[in-house]
Design a protein around this motif. Structure first.
Motif, short mmCIF file in Angstrom:
data_model
loop_
_atom_site.label_atom_id
_atom_site.label_comp_id
_atom_site.label_asym_id
_atom_site.label_seq_id
_atom_site.Cartn_x
_atom_site.Cartn_y
_atom_site.Cartn_z
N THR A 1 0.84 -1.19 0.00
CA THR A 1 0.00 0.00 0.00
C THR A 1 0.87 1.24 0.00
OG1 THR A 1 -0.05 0.16 2.41
CG2 THR A 1 -1.70 -1.27 1.37
N GLN A 2 0.25 2.40 -0.14
CA GLN A 2 0.99 3.66 -0.09
C GLN A 2 1.74 3.81 1.23
OE1 GLN A 2 1.36 6.51 -2.43
NE2 GLN A 2 1.06 4.65 -3.61
N ARG A 3 1.11 3.39 2.31
CA ARG A 3 1.77 3.50 3.62
C ARG A 3 3.08 2.74 3.63
NH1 ARG A 3 -2.51 0.96 7.30
NH2 ARG A 3 -2.72 -0.27 5.43
N GLU A 4 3.05 1.54 3.06
CA GLU A 4 4.26 0.72 3.07
C GLU A 4 5.33 1.28 2.15
OE1 GLU A 4 2.85 -3.56 2.81
OE2 GLU A 4 1.03 -2.41 3.13
N TYR A 5 4.92 1.81 1.00
CA TYR A 5 5.90 2.44 0.12
C TYR A 5 6.61 3.59 0.83
CZ TYR A 5 3.72 -0.09 -3.78
OH TYR A 5 3.23 -1.05 -4.63
N GLN A 6 5.83 4.38 1.56
CA GLN A 6 6.41 5.53 2.25
C GLN A 6 7.36 5.09 3.35
OE1 GLN A 6 2.75 7.47 3.30
NE2 GLN A 6 2.31 8.01 1.18
N PHE A 7 6.92 4.09 4.11
CA PHE A 7 7.79 3.59 5.17
C PHE A 7 9.08 2.99 4.59
CE2 PHE A 7 9.23 -0.32 7.29
CZ PHE A 7 9.75 0.23 8.45
N LEU A 8 8.94 2.18 3.54
CA LEU A 8 10.11 1.50 2.99
C LEU A 8 11.08 2.48 2.34
CD1 LEU A 8 8.26 -1.61 1.54
CD2 LEU A 8 9.89 -1.60 3.43
#
Length: 356
Positions: free
Chosen positions: A265-272
């Motif tokens: 998800t977008q959240r994971e892309y941002q975190f990664l």
């Protein structure tokens, strides 16, 4: 690691999809079943609005009655509330906030009516808790977070009896943790809520460490990423060096869990992106930055990205600079589309007029 965006990930509303002798009841249930996810509403707006308009009078009449509704009537009203709730979420996603808030208030009144009629019904309680939690995301960009926090506390209070009474129910448990995680996102910014922060950390360490020790746990990967970020932030506030060491030491476990998910998800892309920038792996960080989607309702603003300390290692990287310049242009262009979109929907779908 500070989050760019926090977006609660909860289960869908619990549909009351039981056959009824009334075709109107069944028709509403079918429409709700097809649109439990607001993402599915795109292109079906006319059907959604016509369905809500068609059933509104019947629902209003049931709510205005002083008698106890029978089972089929209760299911019918609950399905209407669910459809109204998901539609309110859809309006937020297309950046029509005034219309969404109006739909939220209508849905809340219906949920409250049902809750008074069925205070011991765990499904009604669960749907009301989800409504509060999911509605809170509409306010996460507000500076003071007061309304968001109020809704999250209501969500916790409403869902807690289910969480306590049915400890083996994964859905109740995971959604309860997600609600507490959203609260933690707020209290971590307030110096006068250290005790509350510690309470939430003590509870949320349980799912976090369980997943780190056993990646096969049934838990939303996005919510797991949020827990990692929050625990890192908690450690960083006490000892920055220890926090960095903890994150690096758990690098493989974090990667393994995220990589087991079929779709990030977008959240994971941002975190990664932040995660790999912090580890000084620019190619991987840039790969995840390239996944940022300016059309997503939770898209990080260029200002937020520019201030993110965990991306500091990339600031002088020419590839990062080129990406950021293009992202900024795309973001600004995308923002211009929202007012015309709401106006267009008002004309085509008879949505309430925005107040000046």
């Amino acid at each position: 690691m500070k989050k760019l965006i926090l977006c609660i990930c909860l289960a869908t509303f619990s549909l009351q999809n039981h056959a009824s002798n009334d075709p109107n009841y069944n028709q509403l249930a079918e429409v709700v079943n097809d649109n439990l996810n607001s993402k599915k509403m795109h292109g079906h707006e006319k059907l959604i609005l016509s369905t809500m308009n068609w059933h509104k009078r019947s629902v209003d009449q049931l709510i205005e009655t002083s008698r106890q509704l029978n089972t089929n009537e209760q299911r019918y009203v609950l399905n209407y509330a669910i459809l109204k709730s998901v539609y309110a979420e859809y309006l937020i996603e297309i950046h029509c906030r005034p219309e969404s808030i109006d739909a939220q208030k209508q849905a809340e009144n219906i949920y409250q009516f049902l809750f008074k009629q069925q205070p011991n019904d765990r499904n009604v309680r669960y749907n009301l808790a989800l409504f509060y939690a999911r509605t809170s995301t509409s306010y996460r960009k507000d500076q003071n977070n007061n309304e968001r926090y109020r809704l999250l506390k209501l969500a916790e209070e409403t869902l807690y009896p289910n969480y306590q009474k049915y400890p083996k129910n994964e859905q109740y448990r995971n959604d309860y943790y997600a609600i507490l995680s959203e609260q933690l996102d707020i209290v971590q910014t307030k110096a006068n809520q250290r005790d509350e922060q510690q309470r939430l950390i003590d509870i949320l360490k349980t799912p976090l460490f369980k997943i780190l020790n056993n990646p096969k746990q049934n838990y939303d990967s996005g919510n797991f990423v949020i827990l990692v970020q929050q625990y890192y932030k908690y450690l960083y506030s006490q000892n920055p060096k220890q926090a960095d060491q903890w994150l690096i030491s758990h690098k493989n476990k974090i990667e393994n869990y995220v990589n087991t998910q079929q779709q990030n998800t977008q959240r994971e892309y941002q975190f990664l992106a932040e995660f790999y920038a912090l580890l000084n792996q620019p190619q991987k960080a840039l790969y995840y930055l390239s996944k940022y989607d300016v059309t997503n309702v939770d898209a990080a603003s260029p200002e937020t990205i520019a201030k993110e300390r965990n991306l500091a290692n990339l600031r002088l990287n020419p590839n990062y600079q080129n990406w950021f310049k293009q992202y900024q242009l795309d973001y600004e262009e995308n923002q211009k589309a929202y007012p015309p979109l709401c106006s267009s929907m008002q004309g085509n779908l008879d949505l309430p007029k925005q107040k000046n």
